[in-house]
Design a protein around this motif. Structure first.
Motif, PDB file in Angstrom:
ATOM      1  N   ALA A  32      16.164  82.308  50.227  1.00  0.00           N
ATOM      2  CA  ALA A  32      16.627  81.415  50.872  1.00  0.00           C
ATOM      3  C   ALA A  32      16.344  79.874  50.729  1.00  0.00           C
ATOM      4  O   ALA A  32      16.837  79.249  50.649  1.00  0.00           O
ATOM      5  CB  ALA A  32      16.495  82.036  52.626  1.00  0.00           C
ATOM      6  N   GLY A  33      14.519  79.909  49.814  1.00  0.00           N
ATOM      7  CA  GLY A  33      14.442  79.116  49.551  1.00  0.00           C
ATOM      8  C   GLY A  33      14.845  78.646  48.351  1.00  0.00           C
ATOM      9  O   GLY A  33      15.323  76.976  48.474  1.00  0.00           O
ATOM     10  N   GLY A  34      15.532  79.347  47.542  1.00  0.00           N
ATOM     11  CA  GLY A  34      15.329  79.283  46.474  1.00  0.00           C
ATOM     12  C   GLY A  34      16.480  78.011  46.128  1.00  0.00           C
ATOM     13  O   GLY A  34      17.165  77.427  45.784  1.00  0.00           O
ATOM     14  N   ALA A  35      18.108  79.259  47.445  1.00  0.00           N
ATOM     15  CA  ALA A  35      19.093  79.116  47.921  1.00  0.00           C
ATOM     16  C   ALA A  35      18.950  76.985  48.097  1.00  0.00           C
ATOM     17  O   ALA A  35      19.750  76.567  47.930  1.00  0.00           O
ATOM     18  CB  ALA A  35      19.964  79.400  48.638  1.00  0.00           C
ATOM     19  N   ALA A  36      17.981  77.194  48.809  1.00  0.00           N
ATOM     20  CA  ALA A  36      18.021  75.993  49.502  1.00  0.00           C
ATOM     21  C   ALA A  36      17.625  74.721  48.611  1.00  0.00           C
ATOM     22  O   ALA A  36      18.382  74.167  48.355  1.00  0.00           O
ATOM     23  CB  ALA A  36      17.236  75.811  50.558  1.00  0.00           C
ATOM     24  N   TYR A  38      18.921  74.432  45.525  1.00  0.00           N
ATOM     25  CA  TYR A  38      19.993  75.197  44.790  1.00  0.00           C
ATOM     26  C   TYR A  38      20.922  73.798  44.699  1.00  0.00           C
ATOM     27  O   TYR A  38      21.129  72.826  44.353  1.00  0.00           O
ATOM     28  CB  TYR A  38      20.713  76.354  44.469  1.00  0.00           C
ATOM     29  N   PHE A  39      21.218  74.040  46.531  1.00  0.00           N
ATOM     30  CA  PHE A  39      22.618  73.773  46.916  1.00  0.00           C
ATOM     31  C   PHE A  39      22.560  72.355  47.699  1.00  0.00           C
ATOM     32  O   PHE A  39      22.685  71.000  47.608  1.00  0.00           O
ATOM     33  CB  PHE A  39      22.967  74.234  48.093  1.00  0.00           C
ATOM     34  N   PHE A  40      20.798  71.663  47.786  1.00  0.00           N
ATOM     35  CA  PHE A  40      20.112  70.922  48.333  1.00  0.00           C
ATOM     36  C   PHE A  40      19.572  69.825  47.449  1.00  0.00           C
ATOM     37  O   PHE A  40      18.230  69.092  48.458  1.00  0.00           O
ATOM     38  CB  PHE A  40      19.465  71.154  49.589  1.00  0.00           C
ATOM     39  N   ALA A  41      18.956  69.949  45.807  1.00  0.00           N
ATOM     40  CA  ALA A  41      18.633  69.590  45.246  1.00  0.00           C
ATOM     41  C   ALA A  41      17.574  68.222  45.001  1.00  0.00           C
ATOM     42  O   ALA A  41      16.621  68.194  45.172  1.00  0.00           O
ATOM     43  CB  ALA A  41      18.915  70.352  43.787  1.00  0.00           C
ATOM     44  N   PRO A  42      18.606  67.351  45.518  1.00  0.00           N
ATOM     45  CA  PRO A  42      18.411  65.947  45.809  1.00  0.00           C
ATOM     46  C   PRO A  42      17.239  65.949  47.079  1.00  0.00           C
ATOM     47  O   PRO A  42      16.199  64.473  47.181  1.00  0.00           O
ATOM     48  CB  PRO A  42      19.492  65.334  45.415  1.00  0.00           C
ATOM     49  N   THR A  43      17.683  66.229  47.770  1.00  0.00           N
ATOM     50  CA  THR A  43      16.845  65.899  49.747  1.00  0.00           C
ATOM     51  C   THR A  43      15.632  66.438  49.532  1.00  0.00           C
ATOM     52  O   THR A  43      14.416  66.382  49.664  1.00  0.00           O
ATOM     53  CB  THR A  43      17.838  67.147  50.652  1.00  0.00           C
ATOM     54  N   ILE A  44      15.175  67.828  48.466  1.00  0.00           N
ATOM     55  CA  ILE A  44      14.414  69.259  48.115  1.00  0.00           C
ATOM     56  C   ILE A  44      13.154  68.067  47.320  1.00  0.00           C
ATOM     57  O   ILE A  44      12.138  68.695  47.868  1.00  0.00           O
ATOM     58  CB  ILE A  44      14.565  70.180  48.301  1.00  0.00           C
ATOM     59  N   GLN A  45      14.056  67.720  46.812  1.00  0.00           N
ATOM     60  CA  GLN A  45      13.438  67.189  45.280  1.00  0.00           C
ATOM     61  C   GLN A  45      12.284  65.821  45.957  1.00  0.00           C
ATOM     62  O   GLN A  45      11.310  65.884  45.250  1.00  0.00           O
ATOM     63  CB  GLN A  45      14.012  66.945  43.819  1.00  0.00           C
ATOM     64  N   GLN A  46      12.474  65.553  46.559  1.00  0.00           N
ATOM     65  CA  GLN A  46      12.162  64.104  47.320  1.00  0.00           C
ATOM     66  C   GLN A  46      10.333  65.025  48.051  1.00  0.00           C
ATOM     67  O   GLN A  46       9.860  64.239  48.187  1.00  0.00           O
ATOM     68  CB  GLN A  46      12.434  63.771  48.280  1.00  0.00           C
ATOM     69  N   ALA A  47      10.177  66.131  48.200  1.00  0.00           N
ATOM     70  CA  ALA A  47       8.909  67.156  48.316  1.00  0.00           C
ATOM     71  C   ALA A  47       8.273  67.793  47.468  1.00  0.00           C
ATOM     72  O   ALA A  47       7.044  67.694  47.647  1.00  0.00           O
ATOM     73  CB  ALA A  47       9.455  67.763  49.599  1.00  0.00           C
ATOM     74  N   SER A  48       8.257  66.863  46.308  1.00  0.00           N
ATOM     75  CA  SER A  48       7.748  67.387  44.706  1.00  0.00           C
ATOM     76  C   SER A  48       6.092  67.538  45.042  1.00  0.00           C
ATOM     77  O   SER A  48       5.743  67.972  44.185  1.00  0.00           O
ATOM     78  CB  SER A  48       8.502  66.912  43.530  1.00  0.00           C
ATOM     79  N   GLY A  49       6.557  66.448  45.759  1.00  0.00           N
ATOM     80  CA  GLY A  49       4.850  65.370  45.655  1.00  0.00           C
ATOM     81  C   GLY A  49       3.751  66.565  46.572  1.00  0.00           C
ATOM     82  O   GLY A  49       2.336  67.066  46.572  1.00  0.00           O
ATOM     83  N   ALA A 215       7.836  80.249  49.450  1.00  0.00           N
ATOM     84  CA  ALA A 215       9.162  79.940  49.457  1.00  0.00           C
ATOM     85  C   ALA A 215       9.884  78.046  49.368  1.00  0.00           C
ATOM     86  O   ALA A 215      10.538  78.087  48.542  1.00  0.00           O
ATOM     87  CB  ALA A 215      10.226  80.132  51.167  1.00  0.00           C
ATOM     88  N   THR A 216       8.687  77.740  50.296  1.00  0.00           N
ATOM     89  CA  THR A 216       9.020  76.203  50.019  1.00  0.00           C
ATOM     90  C   THR A 216       8.942  75.936  48.820  1.00  0.00           C
ATOM     91  O   THR A 216       9.729  75.286  47.893  1.00  0.00           O
ATOM     92  CB  THR A 216       8.066  75.203  51.222  1.00  0.00           C
ATOM     93  N   ILE A 217       7.755  76.990  48.145  1.00  0.00           N
ATOM     94  CA  ILE A 217       7.125  75.941  46.621  1.00  0.00           C
ATOM     95  C   ILE A 217       8.237  76.323  45.503  1.00  0.00           C
ATOM     96  O   ILE A 217       8.989  75.449  44.713  1.00  0.00           O
ATOM     97  CB  ILE A 217       6.078  77.336  46.124  1.00  0.00           C
ATOM     98  N   VAL A 218       9.579  77.287  45.180  1.00  0.00           N
ATOM     99  CA  VAL A 218       9.970  77.475  45.135  1.00  0.00           C
ATOM    100  C   VAL A 218      10.885  77.097  45.384  1.00  0.00           C
ATOM    101  O   VAL A 218      12.225  76.526  44.661  1.00  0.00           O
ATOM    102  CB  VAL A 218      10.708  79.359  45.792  1.00  0.00           C
ATOM    103  N   ALA A 219      11.855  76.187  46.425  1.00  0.00           N
ATOM    104  CA  ALA A 219      12.654  75.319  47.169  1.00  0.00           C
ATOM    105  C   ALA A 219      12.297  74.171  45.963  1.00  0.00           C
ATOM    106  O   ALA A 219      13.319  73.774  45.493  1.00  0.00           O
ATOM    107  CB  ALA A 219      12.389  75.484  48.134  1.00  0.00           C
ATOM    108  N   ILE A 220      11.740  73.464  45.611  1.00  0.00           N
ATOM    109  CA  ILE A 220      10.727  72.744  45.049  1.00  0.00           C
ATOM    110  C   ILE A 220      11.300  72.357  44.083  1.00  0.00           C
ATOM    111  O   ILE A 220      11.802  71.890  42.761  1.00  0.00           O
ATOM    112  CB  ILE A 220       9.927  71.881  45.393  1.00  0.00           C
ATOM    113  N   VAL A 221      10.582  73.692  43.292  1.00  0.00           N
ATOM    114  CA  VAL A 221      11.054  74.197  41.800  1.00  0.00           C
ATOM    115  C   VAL A 221      12.421  74.660  41.765  1.00  0.00           C
ATOM    116  O   VAL A 221      12.681  74.242  40.355  1.00  0.00           O
ATOM    117  CB  VAL A 221       9.755  76.220  41.091  1.00  0.00           C
TER     118      VAL A 221
END
Length: 338
Positions: A32-36, A38-49, A215-221
């Protein structure tokens, strides 16, 4: 973690069900984290830090689950612990290099696979060992020791084996592992010693908090490599699956060759085959590239699923052995009566 041998009846059945739920639900949450991502990449990428902070919290949670007795086992049973930890840091890095060569992986993916191979054991290995009716105490100690060795061995091995694929800063990686692995784990151990009763009440919740962090780390990755997942995804999955299954196989064989009993062989197999892939994904995202972090993200899902299958195979082997033993006893009894 209580070993199956210490439980019986309803208690053992309840522990089994809880462990299976954990192993099977964890990858669903990570997916679920990976799907998030992928589909919301621009938003989640903001949390890369936040990647390092999340990893630190996951490792702090691991530290809270550890006790001094987990390390005392090194003195009581040094051979299986030494064999398992050595196999962890020899077999998996070399297998990663072999898989990368055999599949002719692109440099970024190869570097990511190798980093996964150089990571310490994953905390989920303890639950899978429990399900496989392996030696849980040995598994916990192997995970603990390999984690404490990670600041030294993970960057050294990664620099040696993956440096041919892309430039790496081993010193900075080592310092990061100290900050996000060693210090949080030690802090967790200290907090458990000081606030033992409070931590005991929190223990059932800790695995779920850890998997939410992973899961959150995977979403960011995934958000960082969303544009390349479609073409790279199947290749990464193939590399991860081969790496993981060979790890189980060689881990078990090493336990057998060194004369360990079956429960220790199973613990060694799981410990060698399962990696701290969340750590690998985070380090790859920071020191390599978003695509290099993808093998760690995929491994986070795959090794829980394969671990559940490994546990089922072990239980079936036990059931067959029990049936053969019962049949032999019946035959002996029949001969005595005749």
């Amino acid at each position: 973690m209580t070993s199956p041998a210490q439980q019986s009846g309803p208690a053992a059945a309840t522990a089994d069900r809880a462990a299976y739920v954990a192993v099977l639900v964890f990858p669903i949450l990570v997916l679920a984290g990976g799907a998030a991502g992928y589909f919301f990449a621009p938003t989640i990428q903001q949390a890369s830090g936040w990647t390092n902070t999340l990893l630190g919290l996951v490792m702090f949670g691991m530290g809270l689950t550890l006790r001094p007795v987990d390390f005392a086992l090194v003195a009581k049973r040094p051979v299986p612990i030494a064999v398992g930890v050595a196999a962890q840091y020899i077999v998996m890095p070399l297998l990663a290099l072999l898989v990368s060569w055999l599949l002719q992986l692109p440099p970024e993916i190869a570097a990511g696979v190798i980093l996964v191979g150089c990571a310490p054991g994953g905390t989920a290995s303890n639950v899978v060992t429990f399900l496989a009716r392996g030696d849980v105490a040995v598994s916990v100690t192997m995970t603990s020791i390999s984690t404490l060795l990670a600041p030294l061995l993970t960057p050294l091995l990664t620099l040696w084996l993956a440096g041919q694929y892309m430039p790496l800063d081993g010193a900075s990686m080592a310092m990061s592992i100290v900050m996000i692995v060693l210090i949080p784990v030690i802090a967790g151990i200290v907090v458990r010693l000081v606030l033992a009763r409070l931590v005991e009440r929190l223990l059932p919740v800790l695995p779920w908090l850890s998997v939410l962090g992973i899961a959150t780390i995977v979403a960011i990755v995934v958000s960082g490599s969303a544009d390349r997942i479609v073409q790279a995804g199947l290749l990464v999955l193939l590399a991860v699956a081969i790496h993981n299954v060979l790890g189980y196989t060689l881990g078990y064989l090493i336990g057998r060759v060194t004369g360990q009993p079956v429960p220790v062989r199973r613990a060694t197999a799981v410990e060698v085959g399962m990696q701290n892939s969340g750590l690998a994904a985070g380090l790859a995202a920071q020191y390599m590239s978003p695509l290099a972090a993808l093998p760690g993200a995929v491994f986070s899902v795959w090794h829980n699923l394969s671990g559940a299958v490994f546990a089922l195979l072990c239980r079936r082997a036990d059931a067959r052995a029990a049936a053969r033993s019962a049949l032999a006893e019946d035959n002996d009894a029949a001969r005595v009566r005749s």
